[in-house]
Design an enzyme around this catalytic site. Structure first.
Site, PDB file in Angstrom:
ATOM      1  N   ARG A  37       0.843  -1.201   0.000  1.00  0.00           N
ATOM      2  CA  ARG A  37       0.000   0.000   0.000  1.00  0.00           C
ATOM      3  C   ARG A  37       0.882   1.257   0.000  1.00  0.00           C
ATOM      4  O   ARG A  37       0.942   1.994  -0.976  1.00  0.00           O
ATOM      5  CB  ARG A  37      -0.943  -0.007   1.228  1.00  0.00           C
ATOM      6  CG  ARG A  37      -2.102   0.964   1.133  1.00  0.00           C
ATOM      7  CD  ARG A  37      -1.778   2.408   1.439  1.00  0.00           C
ATOM      8  NE  ARG A  37      -1.317   2.610   2.818  1.00  0.00           N
ATOM      9  CZ  ARG A  37      -0.824   3.747   3.267  1.00  0.00           C
ATOM     10  NH1 ARG A  37      -0.716   4.797   2.479  1.00  0.00           N
ATOM     11  NH2 ARG A  37      -0.396   3.853   4.517  1.00  0.00           N
ATOM     12  N   ASP A  38       1.614   1.474   1.078  1.00  0.00           N
ATOM     13  CA  ASP A  38       2.418   2.682   1.260  1.00  0.00           C
ATOM     14  C   ASP A  38       3.500   2.785   0.180  1.00  0.00           C
ATOM     15  O   ASP A  38       3.841   3.881  -0.281  1.00  0.00           O
ATOM     16  CB  ASP A  38       3.053   2.620   2.654  1.00  0.00           C
ATOM     17  CG  ASP A  38       3.580   3.950   3.147  1.00  0.00           C
ATOM     18  OD1 ASP A  38       3.463   4.946   2.427  1.00  0.00           O
ATOM     19  OD2 ASP A  38       4.114   3.984   4.265  1.00  0.00           O
TER      20      ASP A  38
ATOM     21  N   HIS B 176       5.926   2.622  13.259  1.00  0.00           N
ATOM     22  CA  HIS B 176       6.141   2.749  11.813  1.00  0.00           C
ATOM     23  C   HIS B 176       7.273   3.750  11.611  1.00  0.00           C
ATOM     24  O   HIS B 176       7.078   4.963  11.730  1.00  0.00           O
ATOM     25  CB  HIS B 176       4.827   3.235  11.173  1.00  0.00           C
ATOM     26  CG  HIS B 176       4.901   3.547   9.711  1.00  0.00           C
ATOM     27  ND1 HIS B 176       4.258   2.787   8.766  1.00  0.00           N
ATOM     28  CD2 HIS B 176       5.519   4.547   9.028  1.00  0.00           C
ATOM     29  CE1 HIS B 176       4.484   3.298   7.558  1.00  0.00           C
ATOM     30  NE2 HIS B 176       5.244   4.376   7.697  1.00  0.00           N
TER      31      HIS B 176
ATOM     32  N   HIS C  52      10.636   5.375   9.456  1.00  0.00           N
ATOM     33  CA  HIS C  52      11.301   5.578   8.161  1.00  0.00           C
ATOM     34  C   HIS C  52      12.802   5.653   8.413  1.00  0.00           C
ATOM     35  O   HIS C  52      13.237   6.040   9.490  1.00  0.00           O
ATOM     36  CB  HIS C  52      10.806   6.873   7.509  1.00  0.00           C
ATOM     37  CG  HIS C  52       9.482   6.719   6.830  1.00  0.00           C
ATOM     38  ND1 HIS C  52       9.139   7.383   5.679  1.00  0.00           N
ATOM     39  CD2 HIS C  52       8.409   5.963   7.148  1.00  0.00           C
ATOM     40  CE1 HIS C  52       7.913   7.048   5.314  1.00  0.00           C
ATOM     41  NE2 HIS C  52       7.444   6.182   6.183  1.00  0.00           N
TER      42      HIS C  52
ATOM     43  N   CYS D  14      10.174   9.415   0.723  1.00  0.00           N
ATOM     44  CA  CYS D  14       9.797  10.545   1.552  1.00  0.00           C
ATOM     45  C   CYS D  14       9.729  11.765   0.658  1.00  0.00           C
ATOM     46  O   CYS D  14      10.745  12.192   0.110  1.00  0.00           O
ATOM     47  CB  CYS D  14      10.844  10.753   2.637  1.00  0.00           C
ATOM     48  SG  CYS D  14      10.641  12.323   3.487  1.00  0.00           S
TER      49      CYS D  14
ATOM     50  N   ASN E 222      10.321   4.228   4.077  1.00  0.00           N
ATOM     51  CA  ASN E 222      10.029   3.170   5.048  1.00  0.00           C
ATOM     52  C   ASN E 222      11.257   2.309   5.347  1.00  0.00           C
ATOM     53  O   ASN E 222      12.053   2.021   4.461  1.00  0.00           O
ATOM     54  CB  ASN E 222       8.961   2.223   4.459  1.00  0.00           C
ATOM     55  CG  ASN E 222       7.603   2.878   4.359  1.00  0.00           C
ATOM     56  OD1 ASN E 222       7.020   3.274   5.360  1.00  0.00           O
ATOM     57  ND2 ASN E 222       7.102   3.001   3.136  1.00  0.00           N
TER      58      ASN E 222
END
Lengths: 326, 326
Positions: free
Chosen positions: A22-23, A215, A217, A248, A257
């Site tokens: 998804r991300d 979560h 990064h 990002c 991520n």
């Protein structure tokens, strides 16, 4: 050092949650064919990810890369024990996600008003109202709800976000909405390990029964260190992205991520039990560049696992003979 | 968690040692002009690095990139409190380094026979004899000696190196040769935080009065986590390379040395005192690509510091007005 310290996993269970589907994919220019997405999710299921954020039920016009959300979520294999979640921004998305049998809704808003408006085009209060509406649908349909709080470790426009502000939003999600889980998101890689430990510890003490996900990064190279700081403070559940995809927008060229196979490789090396088959995960990651049309940040794909050994130089015996003849 | 834990620096002093000028530049195709090397070392001195490995007194034919070793070491500024070290492989190199006023000799051999032969073309025993000869010169000239042990966390050809083997070599350096310091080198990025903590703790307990440096590579994304694990186990001294230059020959495209500005950024964010001016360090790193002719891995140069903020979108006020009008 303590006899049980964070540096030695002693088979403690860590739950790995894949967000690349998804991300990661939503940020790609290329449309990954539906059958390829399904095959990727299936591979991640069989590799042992505990949860997979399969897709997003957003407007196909806004994010065409995920316009096949229904089909993907309907046609993936459902492996026992794996949670299949989907991002759901509103009631219309919730209805679509229920039709496609989402196992969990992931709802998103930001800890920063500037980021919430810039990213979601709503005030935080408007977002919270939308979350409440979606949560009402989820409760009726008996679907679990996780709320992801963006910028929990800082906002790229406003700077540090006070811990109290983050915890106040968590209280609204858990105590007011009855969310099953909360994800504290380091949306632009601002978290440092001190923050990761502090916020995790405060959340765990206040809501010991709520599922907490971190979560992170890797934008500034602190991803794995943040994971370990959070583990030391009581976390056991982490988002990560296959290959490290999902960049990002505030730092072109920087990592996004944390990379699933890098985190699994490190944790398994340290003796943690992620439940993930690292070799399978690496195989999936190696197929990504062909799907998305570019290289991925994964350092494990580039360098191999730490015990993937290399041959000695072809002339090694000659080198030794010459050395010994001196 | 402990009240004083590794995640909170509480102003503890960590000593940062720059190796980019030797370990980094020696791997570059481009010859960096002598005056640029001198300016770079001077900038690193003024930025607050505790030690700088300025150059190597090796054969100019073997490593032409450092053929100006004498001139660089002679002409740099000597900032009070900064140690200026040089790699010295043999007695001939030691004599050159003394002429150029090296503050410390860095001697190198490997914990693995395969790596020692492949890299240095000598058996470990032959290398140890050469180290002894150089140490005798150093003692006579009252120059400090540090021994760097390559592959202390694993060999890319042999795999894991037992801790006992690493400690046996350390014993020969410290107890037999009287080395002032030892560097445990993770030459190809195989170290994981469990190992980093264990080896550091064992070394510190056995030789509390010997300077210990940890030299990590970020090849598999574990660099910062290893630094923190070592700090937790009692280390306070780390090698790092400006921009993260100095690759890993066994993993083309992978990261090499941990990046000086990434480690300083993380440690300072956590409240450690590195004595380094991060802004100056970043400025030096930004000048590197012009010197060496290619981009560098530094994520801090790409993404900025965590509190280097970004402007809101140009239409932010309009976004808010539209949101509030709903």
């Amino acid at each position: 050092m303590k006899s049980h310290n964070v540096w030695s996993g002693t088979n403690r269970r860590i739950y790995m949650q894949e967000v690349g589907t998804r991300d990661g994919l939503q940020a790609e220019q290329a449309f990954v064919p539906t059958e390829e997405k399904i095959a990727l999710v299936n591979a991640l299921s069989h590799a042992g990810m505990a949860k997979i954020e399969v897709t997003a039920f957003v407007s196909p016009k806004a994010i065409p890369a995920l316009r096949d959300a229904e089909q993907v979520l309907r046609e993936i294999e459902r492996v026992l024990g794996v949670v299949y979640s989907a991002l759901v921004p509103n009631v219309r998305g919730a209805e679509r996600a229920i039709d496609a049998r989402a196992g969990e809704f992931n709802l998103v808003m930001s800890a920063s008003e500037s980021h919430n408006l810039s990213n979601l085009r709503m005030t935080q209060q408007q977002s919270f109202t939308a979350l409440s509406d979606v949560t009402a649908v989820a409760r009726q349909e008996k679907v679990a709800v996780n709320v992801s709080l963006s910028c929990a470790f800082g906002c790229p426009m406003e700077g540090d976000v006070p811990d109290a502000v983050v915890l106040d939003w968590c209280a609204r999600f858990v105590d007011e909405l009855g969310a099953n889980g909360v994800t504290l998101c380091d949306t632009t890689g601002m978290a440092h390990p001190g923050q990761a430990a502090t916020l995790t510890q405060m959340f765990r003490e206040r809501w010991p029964g709520t599922e907490l996900t971190l979560h992170f990064h890797n934008t500034r190279g602190m991803g794995l260190a943040n994971v370990l700081a959070a583990i030391d403070a009581g976390a056991d559940r982490f988002d990560a992205s296959l290959g490290g995809i999902g960049g990002c927008p505030y730092a072109p060229g920087a990592s996004g991520n944390v990379c699933s196979e890098e985190i699994v490789h490190a944790l398994e090396s340290m003796g943690y039990d992620t439940g993930v088959d690292l070799a399978q995960l690496i195989e999936s990651s190696k197929r990504l560049p062909a799907l998305i049309g570019h290289d991925v940040p994964s350092q494990i794909v580039k360098a191999g696992r730490r015990l993937d050994l290399h041959a000695r130089p072809a002339d090694f015996d000659a080198i030794r003979q010459r050395a010994l003849a001196r």
